[in-house]
Design a protein around this motif. Sequence first.
Motif, PDB file in Angstrom:
ATOM      1  N   UNK A 185       1.103  -0.845  -0.349  1.00  0.00           N
ATOM      2  CA  UNK A 185      -0.032   0.000   0.381  1.00  0.00           C
ATOM      3  C   UNK A 185       1.132   1.449   0.513  1.00  0.00           C
ATOM      4  N   UNK A 186       2.008   1.274   0.627  1.00  0.00           N
ATOM      5  CA  UNK A 186       3.024   2.533   0.811  1.00  0.00           C
ATOM      6  C   UNK A 186       3.535   2.393   0.063  1.00  0.00           C
ATOM      7  N   UNK A 187       4.098   0.988  -1.087  1.00  0.00           N
ATOM      8  CA  UNK A 187       4.471   1.735  -2.610  1.00  0.00           C
ATOM      9  C   UNK A 187       3.926   1.934  -3.114  1.00  0.00           C
ATOM     10  N   UNK A 188       2.111   1.794  -3.215  1.00  0.00           N
ATOM     11  CA  UNK A 188       1.273   1.613  -4.683  1.00  0.00           C
ATOM     12  C   UNK A 188       1.297   3.750  -4.627  1.00  0.00           C
ATOM     13  N   UNK A 189       1.109   4.042  -2.898  1.00  0.00           N
ATOM     14  CA  UNK A 189       0.993   5.577  -2.776  1.00  0.00           C
ATOM     15  C   UNK A 189       1.823   6.539  -3.406  1.00  0.00           C
ATOM     16  N   UNK A 190       3.189   5.677  -2.504  1.00  0.00           N
ATOM     17  CA  UNK A 190       4.540   6.567  -3.189  1.00  0.00           C
ATOM     18  C   UNK A 190       4.652   7.011  -2.006  1.00  0.00           C
ATOM     19  N   UNK A 191       5.103   6.399  -0.848  1.00  0.00           N
ATOM     20  CA  UNK A 191       4.865   6.739   0.529  1.00  0.00           C
ATOM     21  C   UNK A 191       6.257   6.737   1.340  1.00  0.00           C
ATOM     22  N   UNK A 192       6.740   6.597   2.347  1.00  0.00           N
ATOM     23  CA  UNK A 192       7.368   7.108   3.197  1.00  0.00           C
ATOM     24  C   UNK A 192       8.021   5.408   3.475  1.00  0.00           C
ATOM     25  N   UNK A 193       8.494   4.358   3.385  1.00  0.00           N
ATOM     26  CA  UNK A 193       9.053   3.064   4.287  1.00  0.00           C
ATOM     27  C   UNK A 193       9.562   2.951   5.692  1.00  0.00           C
ATOM     28  N   UNK A 194       9.590   4.511   5.679  1.00  0.00           N
ATOM     29  CA  UNK A 194      10.173   4.377   6.881  1.00  0.00           C
ATOM     30  C   UNK A 194       9.391   4.559   7.895  1.00  0.00           C
ATOM     31  N   UNK A 195       7.700   4.689   7.746  1.00  0.00           N
ATOM     32  CA  UNK A 195       6.743   4.481   8.313  1.00  0.00           C
ATOM     33  C   UNK A 195       5.753   3.649   8.368  1.00  0.00           C
ATOM     34  N   UNK A 196       6.386   1.904   8.299  1.00  0.00           N
ATOM     35  CA  UNK A 196       6.434   0.981   7.743  1.00  0.00           C
ATOM     36  C   UNK A 196       6.787  -0.437   8.483  1.00  0.00           C
ATOM     37  N   UNK A 197       5.847  -0.611   9.610  1.00  0.00           N
ATOM     38  CA  UNK A 197       6.513  -1.052  10.632  1.00  0.00           C
ATOM     39  C   UNK A 197       7.118  -2.536  10.221  1.00  0.00           C
ATOM     40  N   UNK A 198       8.260  -3.204  10.562  1.00  0.00           N
ATOM     41  CA  UNK A 198       8.199  -4.567  10.628  1.00  0.00           C
ATOM     42  C   UNK A 198       9.525  -4.430   9.477  1.00  0.00           C
ATOM     43  N   UNK A 199      10.424  -3.435   9.122  1.00  0.00           N
ATOM     44  CA  UNK A 199      10.910  -3.269   7.821  1.00  0.00           C
ATOM     45  C   UNK A 199      12.738  -3.138   8.252  1.00  0.00           C
ATOM     46  N   UNK A 200      13.687  -3.288   7.518  1.00  0.00           N
ATOM     47  CA  UNK A 200      15.192  -3.108   7.930  1.00  0.00           C
ATOM     48  C   UNK A 200      15.190  -2.952   5.755  1.00  0.00           C
ATOM     49  N   UNK A 201      16.174  -1.488   5.625  1.00  0.00           N
ATOM     50  CA  UNK A 201      16.558  -1.701   4.473  1.00  0.00           C
ATOM     51  C   UNK A 201      17.654  -0.424   4.676  1.00  0.00           C
ATOM     52  N   UNK A 202      18.209  -0.028   2.886  1.00  0.00           N
ATOM     53  CA  UNK A 202      19.604   0.684   3.107  1.00  0.00           C
ATOM     54  C   UNK A 202      18.854   1.391   2.922  1.00  0.00           C
ATOM     55  N   UNK A 203      18.920   3.305   2.610  1.00  0.00           N
ATOM     56  CA  UNK A 203      18.426   4.442   2.556  1.00  0.00           C
ATOM     57  C   UNK A 203      19.404   4.698   0.899  1.00  0.00           C
TER      58      UNK A 203
END
Length: 506
Positions: free
Chosen positions: A168-186
């Motif tokens: 849903x966040x990717x569909x909206x173009x939102x910020x992944x930092x607001x999605x709990x349960x993720x890990x990534x390199x920005x």
Amino acid sequence: MTLNKIKNPKVMLINPPFYRFITFSYAYNPMGNRYIAAMLRKHEYETYVYNFDFPETISPKEPDWLPYSENYGEQYKMEMDNLDNPIWKEIEATLGKVKPDILGVTSMTPQMNTGLMVARLMKKINPNCVVVFGGIHPTSVPYETAQYPDIDVVCAGEGELTMLDLVQTLEKGGDLRNVPGLAFFDKAGEYCKTESRTLIADLDSIPYPIRDFPTEAEREFMLHRGSILTSRGCPYSCTFCARKPIWGKSIRYRTAENVVDELDYMHHELGIKNIMFEDDTLALRFKRMQELFALMEQRNININYTIQTKVHVVKPELLELLKKTGCTNIAIGVESGSQYTLDRIKKKITLEQVRTAVRLCKEFDILCNSFFIVGYPWETKEMIQETFDFMKEIDSSVVHLYMLIPLPGTELHVEAQQENRIIAKDWFYYYFQNPNAMKRDHFSNEWLYDKYLEMKEYIHRSRRDKIKQRSRSMKFIYNKVKDNIDSPKRLWYMGKRFIKLQISDY
């Protein structure tokens, strides 16, 4: 971090190949992807599921064991690294056919290499595809997993709500930092791990896992023997188990009504007659079992089923209930014939409880599958012989034997790292047939491998003799024909197996 906005994202969830590369015909059903797909489809996202490890042919025979070497399994890895292998050609064609916007890859530890190969192929086909890794291994080591260049995001922990939120966040173009349960390199190269997602409290709110399969062979096999999960979690702390990072130590239960609704669908709509309850410890609550099977009887759900449980709950009143309601097989984790080892791995069982459980299963004519592990770092040759002797003594219906692998996420892995025992430098070699994953104190890995093969030979010979004897009974033949009467292909396969069994070593 914000990635490119994806309009109407198409999602593909895959289980990468592993057993196919070590020539082991192992048909299994990775349920995590099917639960996530159900959640995404519920929210009207186009979602596909592929198990790239499903074997071309299903055989009960294990592969021929390789001669021992310090580079054990290297030829398997060389074949896995060969992109001209037909398995990779098949996978590349499927990725190109589906063309997902988001690729989700579930991975156990030895699958990481092949999972990364799938990610590489996906990026070759569509560089803009968002590649997400999840499952036991990425959850256990999210930082390391997120460093691979073809991985965009790690989904750590339980996947249904995190993947939905991510899509849903990717569909909206939102910020992944607001999605709990993720890990990534920005994009600046900084590691980001968002807050942990709370485990789903109401398991009834999760839709049933999807049960459509891309090939007829997979569909036929998986609908002949269905899988169901009625709870999540385990209250025990076995030091070799890697499931705790996903589900924690507490148990969450679905209601009996919700479970039976799914069983009703599986049995009456899909025609599934054989069920595997995938719960780690299904029988811990006897009253729940009574409620569950009473509802099944009311709904006329007549199935054969298998459960997994701890040995201390295997009592006459439980077995009486199980026998009456169609249980044909109980799987128990024994792990060792040494009480010292059982205590050290925090198994919380005794050898006497194992003896009692196996004896009671025989009295109630329920098959008992016992699981053993050899190669603990402190084991002596005498302890392994104790395990071998105990295995023979209890004489369970089927025995499974593995070598200890210090999997990431386990207490044993932490100890092995601290004691500088780890030998395997590549995740591919963290599989249960490899003797060289770690160093042991009291014997060489070559000695362990030879002893393992000796024990496996006994197990196969014993199993063959028991199956041969059991298969000659009219009751066994009748039940097999009844269970497979709707599939001429399976009847033919069972018939060939029966004849081969009677005239050969397997």
